[in-house]
Design a protein around this motif. Sequence first.
Motif, PDB file in Angstrom:
ATOM      1  N   THR A 312      81.941  49.361 -10.647  1.00 57.64           N
ATOM      2  CA  THR A 312      81.892  50.512 -11.543  1.00 57.64           C
ATOM      3  C   THR A 312      82.744  51.655 -11.009  1.00 57.64           C
ATOM      4  N   TYR A 313      82.636  51.922  -9.720  1.00 59.24           N
ATOM      5  CA  TYR A 313      83.412  53.009  -9.115  1.00 59.24           C
ATOM      6  C   TYR A 313      84.911  52.733  -9.213  1.00 59.24           C
ATOM      7  N   HIS A 314      85.329  51.526  -8.845  1.00 58.76           N
ATOM      8  CA  HIS A 314      86.752  51.213  -8.859  1.00 58.76           C
ATOM      9  C   HIS A 314      87.315  51.191 -10.281  1.00 58.76           C
ATOM     10  N   LEU A 315      86.533  50.754 -11.241  1.00 56.78           N
ATOM     11  CA  LEU A 315      86.979  50.799 -12.628  1.00 56.78           C
ATOM     12  C   LEU A 315      87.177  52.246 -13.089  1.00 56.78           C
ATOM     13  N   LEU A 316      86.256  53.124 -12.696  1.00 57.02           N
ATOM     14  CA  LEU A 316      86.369  54.525 -13.092  1.00 57.02           C
ATOM     15  C   LEU A 316      87.541  55.223 -12.406  1.00 57.02           C
ATOM     16  N   LYS A 317      87.932  54.737 -11.247  1.00 57.87           N
ATOM     17  CA  LYS A 317      89.101  55.288 -10.561  1.00 57.87           C
ATOM     18  C   LYS A 317      90.400  54.697 -11.107  1.00 57.87           C
ATOM     19  N   ASN A 318      90.269  53.687 -11.972  1.00 63.66           N
ATOM     20  CA  ASN A 318      91.429  53.045 -12.587  1.00 63.66           C
ATOM     21  C   ASN A 318      91.204  52.996 -14.101  1.00 63.66           C
ATOM     22  N   GLY A 357      86.471  42.971  -7.452  1.00 64.59           N
ATOM     23  CA  GLY A 357      85.420  43.791  -6.870  1.00 64.59           C
ATOM     24  C   GLY A 357      84.864  43.179  -5.596  1.00 64.59           C
ATOM     25  N   LEU A 358      84.668  41.864  -5.606  1.00 64.12           N
ATOM     26  CA  LEU A 358      84.181  41.170  -4.417  1.00 64.12           C
ATOM     27  C   LEU A 358      85.190  41.215  -3.277  1.00 64.12           C
ATOM     28  N   ARG A 359      86.460  41.275  -3.627  1.00 64.38           N
ATOM     29  CA  ARG A 359      87.493  41.338  -2.585  1.00 64.38           C
ATOM     30  C   ARG A 359      87.602  42.726  -1.963  1.00 64.38           C
ATOM     31  N   ILE A 360      87.719  43.744  -2.815  1.00 62.40           N
ATOM     32  CA  ILE A 360      87.995  45.076  -2.275  1.00 62.40           C
ATOM     33  C   ILE A 360      86.742  45.739  -1.709  1.00 62.40           C
ATOM     34  N   TYR A 361      85.568  45.311  -2.177  1.00 60.98           N
ATOM     35  CA  TYR A 361      84.307  45.916  -1.741  1.00 60.98           C
ATOM     36  C   TYR A 361      83.269  44.802  -1.562  1.00 60.98           C
ATOM     37  N   PRO A 362      83.499  43.899  -0.594  1.00 60.45           N
ATOM     38  CA  PRO A 362      82.603  42.753  -0.421  1.00 60.45           C
ATOM     39  C   PRO A 362      81.214  43.207   0.014  1.00 60.45           C
ATOM     40  N   PRO A 363      80.169  42.766  -0.686  1.00 60.06           N
ATOM     41  CA  PRO A 363      78.803  43.198  -0.321  1.00 60.06           C
ATOM     42  C   PRO A 363      78.466  42.923   1.139  1.00 60.06           C
ATOM     43  N   VAL A 364      78.831  41.741   1.615  1.00 62.19           N
ATOM     44  CA  VAL A 364      78.684  41.427   3.048  1.00 62.19           C
ATOM     45  C   VAL A 364      80.079  41.524   3.649  1.00 62.19           C
ATOM     46  N   ASP A 408      94.687  47.281  -0.510  1.00 67.85           N
ATOM     47  CA  ASP A 408      93.746  48.375  -0.718  1.00 67.85           C
ATOM     48  C   ASP A 408      93.741  48.879  -2.160  1.00 67.85           C
ATOM     49  N   SER A 409      94.460  48.193  -3.035  1.00 68.06           N
ATOM     50  CA  SER A 409      94.506  48.573  -4.449  1.00 68.06           C
ATOM     51  C   SER A 409      93.621  47.642  -5.268  1.00 68.06           C
ATOM     52  N   PHE A 410      92.983  48.210  -6.293  1.00 67.02           N
ATOM     53  CA  PHE A 410      92.106  47.454  -7.183  1.00 67.02           C
ATOM     54  C   PHE A 410      92.957  46.862  -8.307  1.00 67.02           C
ATOM     55  N   VAL A 411      93.258  45.564  -8.201  1.00 68.15           N
ATOM     56  CA  VAL A 411      94.173  44.912  -9.133  1.00 68.15           C
ATOM     57  C   VAL A 411      93.534  43.612  -9.639  1.00 68.15           C
ATOM     58  N   PRO A 412      92.698  43.663 -10.669  1.00 67.26           N
ATOM     59  CA  PRO A 412      92.081  42.437 -11.189  1.00 67.26           C
ATOM     60  C   PRO A 412      93.101  41.403 -11.652  1.00 67.26           C
ATOM     61  N   GLU A 413      94.274  41.869 -12.098  1.00 65.61           N
ATOM     62  CA  GLU A 413      95.283  40.950 -12.633  1.00 65.61           C
ATOM     63  C   GLU A 413      95.746  39.922 -11.603  1.00 65.61           C
ATOM     64  N   ARG A 414      95.543  40.197 -10.311  1.00 74.96           N
ATOM     65  CA  ARG A 414      95.969  39.243  -9.290  1.00 74.96           C
ATOM     66  C   ARG A 414      95.232  37.899  -9.430  1.00 74.96           C
TER      67      ARG A 414
END
Length: 494
Positions: A312-318, A357-364, A408-414
Amino acid sequence: MPPSFSVTTAILSLILLILTCTFSRLLYNLFLHPLRRYPGPLLSRASVLPMQSQTLRGRLPFWIHHLHKTYGPVVRYAPNELSFISSDVVKDIYGHGRSSFEKQKVFYGKDTYGDPPGLFRADAEAHARQRKLVSHAFSEKALREQHVIFDKYAALLVQKLQSRAAKNEVVDMVKWYNFTTFDIMADLTFGEALGLLDGSEYTPWVASTFAHLKLNALTSAIRRWSWLESVFARFAPRSLREKRRLHMEQSSMRVERRLEKDLERPDIWNYVVRNQGKGKGEALEKTELHSNAALFMIAGTETTATELSGMTYHLLKNPARMARLTKEIRTAFSSLEDINLVNIAQLEYLNAVIEEGLRIYPPVSVGLPRSVPEGGAKVGGMWLPGGTVVSLAQYAAYHSERNFKDPDSFVPERWMLEGQKEYGSDDARAFVPFLHGPRNCLGRNLAYHEMRLVLASVLLNFDLELADDTVWTDQNVYLLWDKKPLMIKLTAVG
């Protein structure tokens, strides 16, 4: 000889002996240890103290990331421990046929519910037996039957947020995601609701879960000094010890209460009970039962809520990517009733957002350590002596330019075909947020569906806006992220 002189001499001799032993050990670690040729900071190669300090401060994943940027794909961050970020070690450390790479006992500790331990700390044989029993509850068939439970709480989340939006309230989405995931897992694990969404507040037990996780992380850091662990266990803040006790008691009590009920409902224990006793030794011991109930509640709640908050945070920043995802969801569905297990899994951009999201901000975000078996083994083409502790550093691997472009960039298209021209060089084999092999996350399919459903439910019904400019991801890590409030302004859509 005067007694005072004798006592003084004895004390000085003891101090000298301790200093000599310590200095000898440091010299051994630096110049004679089998891992002496592996790079890392001088103090880290000599002592565990730097690693322990970073863990206690909540900075371990970021420190390990810095070390990999400085020293390369393999780092010796403690005298007997190596961190890796390359994909070629995943199968070696965690893969099938490598069951002799046991979990490092110092990191995981003893099961607080006693022996035999649950899935999290069981040896390879016991783990396989328990996993066979409980895996039925996490199958695709079970997920289809459990969909009604997920739908119930997704709808309740939307209803509660609508009432806040109508009052122009700013809400903490970390709390609301936690309310939802804990309500869902309590229903699946214990056959009863916690009422967090209804009450819109944490219960004492759920609040204790966060403290329990933090205490476990701190204890793992000092467990290398057995005497210090005993001191810490005795003198740790009473509030933390009480919260751990409450967490354990609640899990045990609730699972026993569920098993006393003869209910035909698609929760976890219904599937387990159906399959117990069908083969020799195929039953869970009481300690395994209690430990696994607590594990399911933690693994299926805090991690999922963490990931939902991060996405949610990364989507709002993008904003452009938020707009694209919102359009995809609102084009596919007119209401929550339109969503089912099959059609939501077909939303390509939603799936890409979750992966990113799992890549840039992995829960563990830490590496989950394994011990090289006696006699030694190869890891990433390198022969390591038995007893060496090895792990893939999740945060460092996912944020390394060696593995991912623009890490360090949020890029779902990758994660989509359209992004292959620019991001086709990404090494997706290094991306294992649910781990790999016989001990990978049992609830992987459940987690993906829960993330899809909850995020889609929110974005179908609301436009979101950050309420402040705080860098929300500036957080400490104690095994899981120590999350700050994520304050969001909601606007309901027609």
